[in-house]
Design an enzyme around this catalytic site. Structure first.
Site, PDB file in Angstrom:
ATOM      1  N   LYS A 149       1.955  -8.934  -2.278  1.00  0.00           N
ATOM      2  CA  LYS A 149       1.162  -9.915  -3.011  1.00  0.00           C
ATOM      3  C   LYS A 149       0.581 -10.947  -2.034  1.00  0.00           C
ATOM      4  CE  LYS A 149       2.634  -7.762  -6.700  1.00  0.00           C
ATOM      5  NZ  LYS A 149       3.948  -7.898  -7.214  1.00  0.00           N
TER       6      LYS A 149
ATOM      7  N   TRP B 273       8.168  -9.362 -15.315  1.00  0.00           N
ATOM      8  CA  TRP B 273       9.004  -9.052 -14.156  1.00  0.00           C
ATOM      9  C   TRP B 273      10.437  -9.523 -14.373  1.00  0.00           C
ATOM     10  CZ3 TRP B 273       7.457  -5.212 -11.592  1.00  0.00           C
ATOM     11  CH2 TRP B 273       6.103  -4.999 -11.359  1.00  0.00           C
TER      12      TRP B 273
ATOM     13  N   ASP C  14      13.019 -14.483  -7.717  1.00  0.00           N
ATOM     14  CA  ASP C  14      11.965 -13.542  -7.358  1.00  0.00           C
ATOM     15  C   ASP C  14      10.688 -14.354  -7.147  1.00  0.00           C
ATOM     16  OD1 ASP C  14       9.958 -11.663  -7.224  1.00  0.00           O
ATOM     17  OD2 ASP C  14      10.437 -10.678  -9.132  1.00  0.00           O
TER      18      ASP C  14
END
Ligand SMILES: *Cc1c(COP(=O)(O)O)cnc(C)c1O
Length: 368
Positions: free
Chosen positions: A199, A105, A175
């Site tokens: 999530k 990511w 993040d």
């Protein structure tokens, strides 16, 4: 299997939601009490939705201890949109941003940021197959960088920062998608946080952004700011309280219910205790013999995404197949790393962890 039988869902995202949240949403889906319309049918300008989004923000502020000088935004485009939007707002011409890369990511965020401005890779763990976070002395930070970006939990590799690196006075942009609200968070250490809801906070369709006001002011002072498309200006969303256009009404409604569920549970300290207990159980089983191999370095192991390998790929395939048949769904690792991954987010029940551990032990007994 009956349609109402739930399996243990180890998916990385969209992921398991708290059962009481799903039950309340189901109960009220056709008509919200006192409203007579579904949450799927009401105007985002209605008093009803105003109360929903306001409570959602208030609950999040309470849970995470978000100070008044931080804006809370509910945006669309996923965490992926923030890969672009953050540097477009926060990185001016002539400035450099530092990126710390500990997994897939972070790499994706880096790729987008490079399209926007000058980026320095302050650290990458790619040579170690993304199995760890950096030691402080490994960071090659730029003095007076516009910000430092990192991914505090790498969902695919199962790597978690258990403490933030020291970046001095440089603003931290993080993040937190896959572990937001899984543990107490000291918001004051961050200049900006973003997290896709799917999530740990709710369903897909909404991204939580927490932005310190001085970052916004600095962005707005940049002459290039006004050239940004309106949907990519943080200031517009702040001004319109996330209602510049139609927001993801249903996602925000579920996030409100999830935040209530967390408060009822005792907040993030209580949630963290449960998460530590759950993760410890799985890692203890991984470490019990040499049969399983954890992917992450021990001190950097994620409490949310547990990644591990078996002695060979054929066994891993067998494990996925047999665990699925036993009601343990979604244990296959991400296609880019292989192996196995158990995502055990806030809402993942401890009984499911116990069932996984029992399954692992039995699998090893038969195949070890
Ligand atoms: C899932 C995930 C993303 C991407 O989120 P989208 O909402 O699909 O854009 C980004 N970062 C992390 C850490 C993630 O886990």
């Amino acid at each position: 299997m009956g349609t109402t039988t739930r399996v243990f869902n180890f998916a990385a995202g969209p992921a398991v939601l708290p059962l009481p949240v799903l039950e309340e949403a189901q109960r009220d889906l056709v008509a919200l009490p006192g409203v007579g319309m579904s949450i799927l049918e009401i105007s985002h300008r209605s008093k009803t939705f105003e109360a929903v989004i306001q409570e959602c923000e208030a609950n999040l502020r309470k849970l995470a201890g978000i100070p008044e000088n931080y804006h809370v935004l509910f945006l669309q485009g996923g965490a992926t949109m923030q890969f672009s939007m953050a540097p477009m707002n926060l990185l001016a011409a002539g400035e450099t941003a530092d990126y710390i890369i500990t997994g897939s990511w972070g790499k994706k965020a880096l790729k987008e940021a490079k399209k926007v401005g000058a980026i320095n890779v302050a650290f990458t763990a790619e040579a170690d197959n993304f199995s760890r976070v950096p030691k402080q002395q490994e960071l090659k930070l730029t003095p007076n960088a516009a910000f430092v970006h990192l991914t505090s939990n790498e969902t695919i590799h199962g790597i978690e920062f258990h403490a933030l690196p020291d970046v001095g006075n440089v603003p931290l942009v993080v993040d937190t998608s896959s572990h937001m609200l899984s543990r107490p968070i000291d918001i004051k250490k961050y200049a900006m946080i973003y997290a896709g809801a799917q999530k740990n906070i709710g369903p897909a369709g909404c991204t939580l952004v927490i932005l310190r006001d001085d970052m916004l002011k600095k962005a707005q002072a940049n002459p290039a700011y006004g050239k940004l498309p309106i949907m990519l200006q943080y200031g517009q969303h702040v001004e319109d309280k996330s209602l510049h256009n139609t927001p993801p009404v249903f996602a925000i409604y579920i996030m409100k219910l999830v935040s209530r569920w967390l408060l009822d549970l005792g907040g993030l300290e209580a949630m963290e205790k449960i998460n530590i207990r759950k993760a410890d159980k799985v890692y203890a089983e991984i470490d019990r013999t040499g049969f399983c191999r954890g992917h992450a370095k021990k001190e950097d192991r994620s409490r949310m995404n547990v990644t591990f390998r078996l002695p060979n790929e054929a066994l891993e395939e067998k494990f996925v197949k047999e665990s699925k048949a036993a009601g343990l769904d979604g244990l296959k690792g991400h296609r880019s790393v292989g192996g196995l991954r158990a995502s055990i987010y806030n809402a993942f029940p401890e009984e499911g962890v116990d069932a996984l551990v029992a399954f692992m032990r039995e699998f090893e007994r038969k195949n070890g």
